[in-house]
Write an enzyme that holds these catalytic residues in place. Structure first.
Site, PDB file in Angstrom:
ATOM      1  N   CYS A  81     -20.639   0.197 -23.165  1.00 22.93           N
ATOM      2  CA  CYS A  81     -19.406  -0.218 -22.513  1.00 22.93           C
ATOM      3  C   CYS A  81     -19.521  -0.031 -21.008  1.00 22.93           C
ATOM      4  CB  CYS A  81     -18.237   0.598 -23.066  1.00 22.93           C
ATOM      5  SG  CYS A  81     -16.657   0.250 -22.245  1.00 22.93           S
ATOM      6  N   CYS A  84     -16.706   2.557 -17.732  1.00 19.68           N
ATOM      7  CA  CYS A  84     -16.878   3.804 -16.984  1.00 19.68           C
ATOM      8  C   CYS A  84     -18.291   3.869 -16.414  1.00 19.68           C
ATOM      9  CB  CYS A  84     -16.654   5.023 -17.875  1.00 19.68           C
ATOM     10  SG  CYS A  84     -14.987   5.166 -18.545  1.00 19.68           S
ATOM     11  N   GLN A 275       0.099   0.171 -10.315  1.00 18.65           N
ATOM     12  CA  GLN A 275      -1.043   1.071 -10.333  1.00 18.65           C
ATOM     13  C   GLN A 275      -1.395   1.463 -11.763  1.00 18.65           C
ATOM     14  OE1 GLN A 275      -3.003   1.504  -8.049  1.00 18.65           O
ATOM     15  NE2 GLN A 275      -2.025   1.608  -6.051  1.00 18.65           N
ATOM     16  N   PHE A 304       2.409  -5.460   2.577  1.00 19.42           N
ATOM     17  CA  PHE A 304       1.864  -5.619   1.229  1.00 19.42           C
ATOM     18  C   PHE A 304       2.706  -4.772   0.264  1.00 19.42           C
ATOM     19  CE2 PHE A 304      -1.596  -6.001   4.301  1.00 19.42           C
ATOM     20  CZ  PHE A 304      -2.214  -7.188   3.944  1.00 19.42           C
ATOM     21  N   ASP A 374      -0.511  -1.077   2.593  1.00 18.28           N
ATOM     22  CA  ASP A 374      -1.148  -0.885   1.284  1.00 18.28           C
ATOM     23  C   ASP A 374      -1.765  -2.206   0.839  1.00 18.28           C
ATOM     24  OD1 ASP A 374      -1.940   0.038  -1.195  1.00 18.28           O
ATOM     25  OD2 ASP A 374       0.054  -0.093  -2.085  1.00 18.28           O
ATOM     26  N   CYS A 411      -7.719   0.778  -1.333  1.00 18.74           N
ATOM     27  CA  CYS A 411      -8.524   0.805  -2.557  1.00 18.74           C
ATOM     28  C   CYS A 411      -9.964   0.409  -2.272  1.00 18.74           C
ATOM     29  CB  CYS A 411      -7.915  -0.107  -3.621  1.00 18.74           C
ATOM     30  SG  CYS A 411      -7.740  -1.825  -3.131  1.00 18.74           S
TER      31      CYS A 411
END
Length: 455
Positions: A81, A84, A275, A304, A374, A411
């Site tokens: 997978c 992660c 989020q 934003f 943001d 981010c």
């Protein structure tokens, strides 16, 4: 793939969770799965003149930071997978890697260091992912339908039966969803299930959005309803684009999340951007407002603004706040959220293309003592350039009304660093503080916050 018998000493780890070493010829080697201090052998998968990339093949000396991955689907091999990247790394070390990535980007790209490094915002390492997009594929050679994230470095769907970053009540649906889709008439025309978890009187509310390429049969709709009743989930359907999303059963419960520190309830549609990690989001909003130091005398602009995630908490504290977003639909939704929370008079909203913002736009929006920025991963280049030009145009005037303080939530540390260079070098701000929020544990995603002040 090229195999090498040379043992390499891993010197550091990068933000993609790759160990960094040098071979005997001095070439940099990036190694998936290797950690600092380890002696490893590598299967080279990619060669460039200045560097090579590969997978860990053999390990002779373990790092003290290495931990056993919690999920059996985590790994480096084909079929693992890809949701992660860092389950093999101690949770505290993951946060340190992200903090280092932020500081390195600021130092190398912006040539600036924060005067204060903020303590990282941390929360649960597992069961935090309240938003997710799961792919669906009918694969007969693997026994039926697969539902999950993509495989590592692949577009194939991982054959996963459990997930530890999803909330338990969602992870427990992975196998039942495979059986459900496999029994449906259109199992080959159902490419995606989007997950959204909200808060209903303190309990999780699970909504699943089924993307379907053809109209559902009566029998398929009945199967979805029965599944929803059995597993306490609410189905929405998406026949085309996000604007076509609608509930399978009308009059279902409202999907929303809470910001309890500010006594706010934030309704959202299951395909809206919110989020992923509500616990970290609440902590991040609280820190952002404390760093912004808003008083009842201040006017604030929230760039934003999305659904008002920062705008409405600011409205609880400021004289007035203007939220600006690029979508008319989002602006209307923000206005509705403000009205729902009794803040319509103090929170105003406008729609503008924030990637084409100009000095004239800044003048039209009016002065504000504080800014909250943001942006998405692309950053806020046009906005900070317009601000720099705005100040240059007003050089020497006694009434410089550009913001005294800017809190920038990011981010992407690379675009934050690019924008910081403009704010510090062209605009003359000080970078007074910066730090990370571990919004996505077990992944390489870096969420951060930075504070800029006029001298």
């Amino acid at each position: 793939m090229t195999m090498s018998d040379e043992w390499l000493r891993v010197e550091s780890i990068d933000i993609e969770a790759q160990g960094v070493a040098h071979d005997s010829g001095g070439k940099v080697v990036f190694i998936d799965g290797a950690l600092p201090g380890e002696d490893v052998q590598v299967d080279i998968t990619r060669r460039k003149p200045q560097w090579e990339q590969g997978n860990l093949r053999a390990l002779r000396r373990d790092s003290a930071l290495r931990v056993r991955p919690r999920c059996p689907h985590f790994g480096l091999h084909a079929g693992s997978c890809g949701g992660c990247k860092m389950q093999h790394l101690d949770a505290a070390a993951q946060v340190a890697v992200k903090q280092r990535a932020l500081e390195d980007n600021l130092a190398h790209l912006a040539k600036v260091r924060p005067e204060c490094v903020l303590r990282p915002i941390e929360g649960p390492s597992w069961g935090y992912r309240y938003r997710a997009r799961l792919s669906v594929r009918h694969v007969p050679r693997k026994g039926g339908v697969l539902v999950g994230f993509h495989e590592r470095k692949s577009r194939y769907v991982a054959d996963m039966t459990e997930c530890h970053v999803l909330p338990p009540q969602v992870a427990s649906l992975l196998v039942p969803l495979r059986l459900l889709i496999g029994a449906m008439d259109q199992r080959d025309r159902l490419p995606q299930i989007e997950v959204a978890v909200g808060d209903l009187d303190g309990d999780p509310l699970v909504v699943l959005v089924l993307r379907h390429l053809e109209p559902l049969s009566v029998g398929d709709a009945q199967k979805l309803r029965a599944f929803g009743r059995e597993h306490a989930v609410h189905w929405w359907l998406q026949p085309k684009g996000p604007e076509t999303v609608h509930p399978l059963v009308e009059d279902g419960p409202e999907l929303a999340y809470s910001l309890r520190e500010f006594d706010l309830r934030m309704p959202f549609r299951p395909t809206d951007f919110t989020q992923v990690n509500p616990m970290i989001n609440a902590a991040l909003v609280g820190r952002a407002l404390r760093l912004l130091e808003v008083s009842p005398a201040h006017r604030v602009i929230d760039w934003f603004c999305g659904l008002g995630n920062f705008t409405l908490p600011i409205a609880r504290m400021a004289r007035a706040v203007l939220g600006i977003e690029g979508s008319d639909v989002l602006v209307q939704r923000s206005r509705e959220n403000a009205a729902r929370n009794g803040l319509a008079e103090r929170a105003q909203f406008m729609a503008r293309n924030l990637f084409e913002i100009t000095v004239d736009d800044l003048q039209g929006f009016g002065s504000a003592e504080r800014w909250l920025v943001d942006p998405p991963r692309e950053g806020a280049f046009a906005l900070v350039k317009a601000l720099a030009e705005y100040r240059q145009a007003r050089a020497g005037l006694p009434d410089d009304d550009s913001p005294q303080r800017i809190v920038y939530v990011s981010c992407n540390p690379a675009t934050l660093a690019r924008d910081a260079a403009i704010l510090v070098r062209e605009k003359g701000y000080r970078l007074t503080a910066a730090g990370v929020a571990n919004m996505f544990p077990q992944t390489s995603h870096v969420e951060s916050i930075a504070v800029f002040e006029q001298p």
